[in-house]
Design an enzyme around this catalytic site. Structure first.
Site, PDB file in Angstrom:
ATOM      1  N   CYS A   1      49.764  47.716  45.453  1.00 38.72           N
ATOM      2  CA  CYS A   1      49.318  47.921  44.078  1.00 38.72           C
ATOM      3  C   CYS A   1      48.281  49.049  44.017  1.00 38.72           C
ATOM      4  O   CYS A   1      48.661  50.196  44.190  1.00 38.72           O
ATOM      5  CB  CYS A   1      48.820  46.612  43.470  1.00 38.72           C
ATOM      6  SG  CYS A   1      48.984  46.620  41.667  1.00 38.72           S
TER       7      CYS A   1
ATOM      8  N   HIS B   1      53.377  43.219  44.193  1.00 36.32           N
ATOM      9  CA  HIS B   1      52.607  42.375  45.119  1.00 36.32           C
ATOM     10  C   HIS B   1      53.554  41.538  45.978  1.00 36.32           C
ATOM     11  O   HIS B   1      53.875  40.404  45.609  1.00 36.32           O
ATOM     12  CB  HIS B   1      51.687  41.425  44.343  1.00 36.32           C
ATOM     13  CG  HIS B   1      50.545  42.107  43.675  1.00 36.32           C
ATOM     14  ND1 HIS B   1      49.288  42.160  44.237  1.00 36.32           N
ATOM     15  CD2 HIS B   1      50.460  42.774  42.510  1.00 36.32           C
ATOM     16  CE1 HIS B   1      48.476  42.829  43.435  1.00 36.32           C
ATOM     17  NE2 HIS B   1      49.166  43.221  42.374  1.00 36.32           N
TER      18      HIS B   1
ATOM     19  N   GLU C   1      52.992  39.975  48.560  1.00 39.09           N
ATOM     20  CA  GLU C   1      52.322  38.809  49.155  1.00 39.09           C
ATOM     21  C   GLU C   1      52.534  37.514  48.367  1.00 39.09           C
ATOM     22  O   GLU C   1      52.434  36.429  48.923  1.00 39.09           O
ATOM     23  CB  GLU C   1      50.819  39.084  49.321  1.00 39.09           C
ATOM     24  CG  GLU C   1      49.976  39.136  48.053  1.00 39.09           C
ATOM     25  CD  GLU C   1      49.944  40.512  47.366  1.00 39.09           C
ATOM     26  OE1 GLU C   1      50.857  41.333  47.619  1.00 39.09           O
ATOM     27  OE2 GLU C   1      49.020  40.750  46.563  1.00 39.09           O
TER      28      GLU C   1
HETATM   29  N1  GLN Z   1      43.983  48.687  38.945  1.00 30.36           N
HETATM   30  C1  GLN Z   1      45.343  49.030  39.148  1.00 30.36           C
HETATM   31  C2  GLN Z   1      46.175  48.873  37.890  1.00 30.36           C
HETATM   32  O1  GLN Z   1      45.804  48.193  36.971  1.00 30.36           O
HETATM   33  C3  GLN Z   1      45.944  48.225  40.287  1.00 30.36           C
HETATM   34  C4  GLN Z   1      46.005  46.762  40.012  1.00 30.36           C
HETATM   35  C5  GLN Z   1      46.175  45.923  41.255  1.00 30.36           C
HETATM   36  O2  GLN Z   1      45.920  46.392  42.373  1.00 30.36           O
HETATM   37  N2  GLN Z   1      46.559  44.676  41.100  1.00 30.36           N
HETATM   38  O3  GLN Z   1      47.232  49.448  37.783  1.00 30.36           O
END
Ligand code: GLN
Length: 537
Positions: A385, A511, A513
């Site tokens: 992410c 994600h 995970e």
């Molecule tokens: N801050 C980033 C976004 O909003 C990544 C979010 C995250 O790592 N869950 O796109």
């Protein structure tokens, strides 16, 4: 209320953090192994509608389900143990209950009536207790009540549990109370008094627990069990010892040894539908405890002082590592402490580097230094992410020489917004539940490392973000050697980037995970660990 579904409620006493989630998951696993379909839900006493707006330091990781609910991290344990997805219905907070009731009040659904905690709030809680059971998919619904008995906040939940017994009838309803038996070193004694008091509190609320599960650092002698049984009004064989375990994954077997599942079945008048001996689970434990190789991986993030902030990532390493008999020594390193002067000393000795998800500017430049180091030194890199977004920004700054390349999250006025707010996010003015959340499809290029991991071109993974890869820069970036190897088939949103000339460099917008479980380790984690092992050699 006629129902064939059995309901088990788990309350906690004496202190928080006793591991109700692990006990619930372990019991769920044991019931599954006896042929029952099980789901676990958590009722949290706080006033936030969901934990999505909580800082990880407050509450640990925010876990995301397929249907895009932002939930408590215990749901992660439920999925990792049971291997069955959860949903929004599996996590309810006091905030959500009140919100539902107040919305109904405004619509006039209680017209003319005074709206009160009893019955309106408790009715709303109960209808949520029964919601998953009413779907007809589950033989057993386990409900974990967050917090501790006696907390002001959890009173309406406890009252709803009391009422549920009347709705459901004795053979369909069971309360397990998880408690702590502290050991006083000076007196060399295990003390039962705190448990007696917490059970008294339950009794005052009209609830007699059926089973006590007692967390302890020392075996409970028969005398202690007898005392607990007598004072707490439970059968001697329903005082279950829960010794501290080496790993949370031992707990199902420990609970089986203590016959927790047998007690539950007999009280609910159920007989096993089948009896698998948890063979796959034991095989996993065998591999976990007898690794034949090891590797050291750095997890670089800004919430490292509370490892619960990265719960699912840490557990993913456990599942993936065990599947290839590899011990993963995970080093949590604060990205705030990494800078242009010290990055080599901070990162030296790592066989692989993972840059974690996150929000906001703090620690961001440390992450850039980290990615640069991994890219230039051919160290296996996994960006998740925000970690993926950092990888793109680093590449644009240092390889494409795009001046001031950044995410508009970090610098709204950057001349090169290579990561930018998603179109659909531009008019969002509410914070909770408004990110791009939940499961989305992704199509993989056959030549990619991602395809080598998943072994198929169509995958689905869960998301939680507001910013995205800016496709205006796609051609430039790909021409320079960073390839978008996974995209959302409908929107073209870049989900995965990889660097061609690097042993293993993968950044994912999703994600992975959240979908790793004991019985199905996440393939990208497996390949990343393998790459780290190869790098070590
Ligand atoms: N801050 C980033 C976004 O909003 C990544 C979010 C995250 O790592 N869950 O796109």
């Amino acid at each position: 209320m006629a129902s064939s579904t059995k309901y088990i409620f788990i309350t906690g006493g004496v202190t928080s953090s006793l591991g109700k989630g692990i006990i619930a998951s372990s019991l769920g696993k044991l019931l599954q192994s006896r042929g029952f379909s099980v789901t676990i839900q958590k009722f949290d006493p706080y006033l936030n509608i969901d934990p999505g707006t909580l800082n990880p330091y407050e509450h640990g990781e925010c876990y995301v389900t397929d249907d895009g609910a932002e939930t408590d991290l215990d749901l992660g344990h439920y999925e990792r143990f049971l291997n069955v997805p959860t949903s929004q219905s599996n996590n309810i907070t006091t905030g959500r209950i009140y919100n539902n009731v107040i919305t109904k009040e405004r619509k006039g659904e209680f017209l003319g009536k005074t709206v009160q905690v009893i019955p309106h709030i408790t009715d709303e809680i109960k209808s949520n207790f029964y919601k998953l059971g009413e779907e007809g998919k589950y033989d057993v619904v386990i409900t974990e009540i967050g917090g501790c008995v006696g907390d002001i906040e959890s009173l309406p939940f406890i009252e709803a549990v009391r009422q549920a017994r009347l709705d459901l009838g004795p053979n369909n309803f069971l309360v397990i109370h998880l408690t702590l038996i502290p050991y006083l070193k000076a007196a060399k004694e295990l003390k039962t008094k705190p448990t007696q008091h917490s059970v008294k509190q339950l009794l005052e609320a009209g609830i007699q627990p059926d089973i006590l599960v007692c967390r302890t650092e020392h075996h409970l002698p028969l005398e202690v069990k007898k005392k607990l049984a007598l004072f707490c009004n439970v059968q001697l064989n329903s005082v279950i010892e829960a010794m501290d375990a080496d790993t949370i994954y031992d707990v199902p077997l420990l609970m089986k040894k203590e016959k927790l599942d047998e007690r539950v079945l007999s009280k609910l008048k159920l007989s096993s539908k089948s009896n698998s001996e948890l063979e796959e689970w034991k095989e996993f434990l065998g591999k976990l405890k007898n690794p034949t190789q090891e590797t050291t991986i750095g997890l670089i993030g800004k919430y490292v002082s509370l490892p619960d902030s990265y719960k699912s990532i840490i557990e993913s390493f456990t599942h993936a590592g065990a599947s290839i008999e590899c011990q993963v020594n995970l080093k949590l390193i604060s990205s705030e402490e990494i800078n242009h002067e010290n990055y080599e000393t901070k990162l030296r000795g790592l066989d692989g580097i993972l840059v974690a998800p996150g929000f906001g500017e703090r620690g961001f430049e440390g992450k850039i230094e980290t990615v640069k180091y991994a890219r230039e030194h051919g160290i296996p890199f996994f960006g998740i992410c925000l970690g993926m977004q950092v990888a793109v920004i680093e590449y644009c700054r240092n390889v494409l020489q795009l001046e001031g390349a950044n995410s508009t999250e970090m610098d709204p006025y950057t001349p090169n917004p290579v990561i930018a707010l998603m179109e659909e996010q531009k008019n969002v003015d509410q914070m909770g539940g408004t990110m791009r959340l939940g499961s989305y499809a992704c199509e993989l290029k056959k030549s990619s490392k991602a395809f080598a991991a998943y072994g198929k071109t169509k995958i689905n993974e869960r998301h939680r973000h507001r910013y995205e890869f800016n496709n205006h820069y796609l051609e430039q970036i790909e021409n320079a050697g960073m390839i978008a190897t996974g995209k959302n088939p409908e929107t073209g949103l870049v989900e995965i980037v990889e660097i061609k000339n690097h042993p293993w460099f993968v950044g994912v917008q999703f994600h992975p995970e959240y979908k790793s479980t004991v019985l199905s380790p996440q393939p990208l984690f497996v390949k990343f660990i393998q790459a780290a092992v190869a790098n070590k050699k």
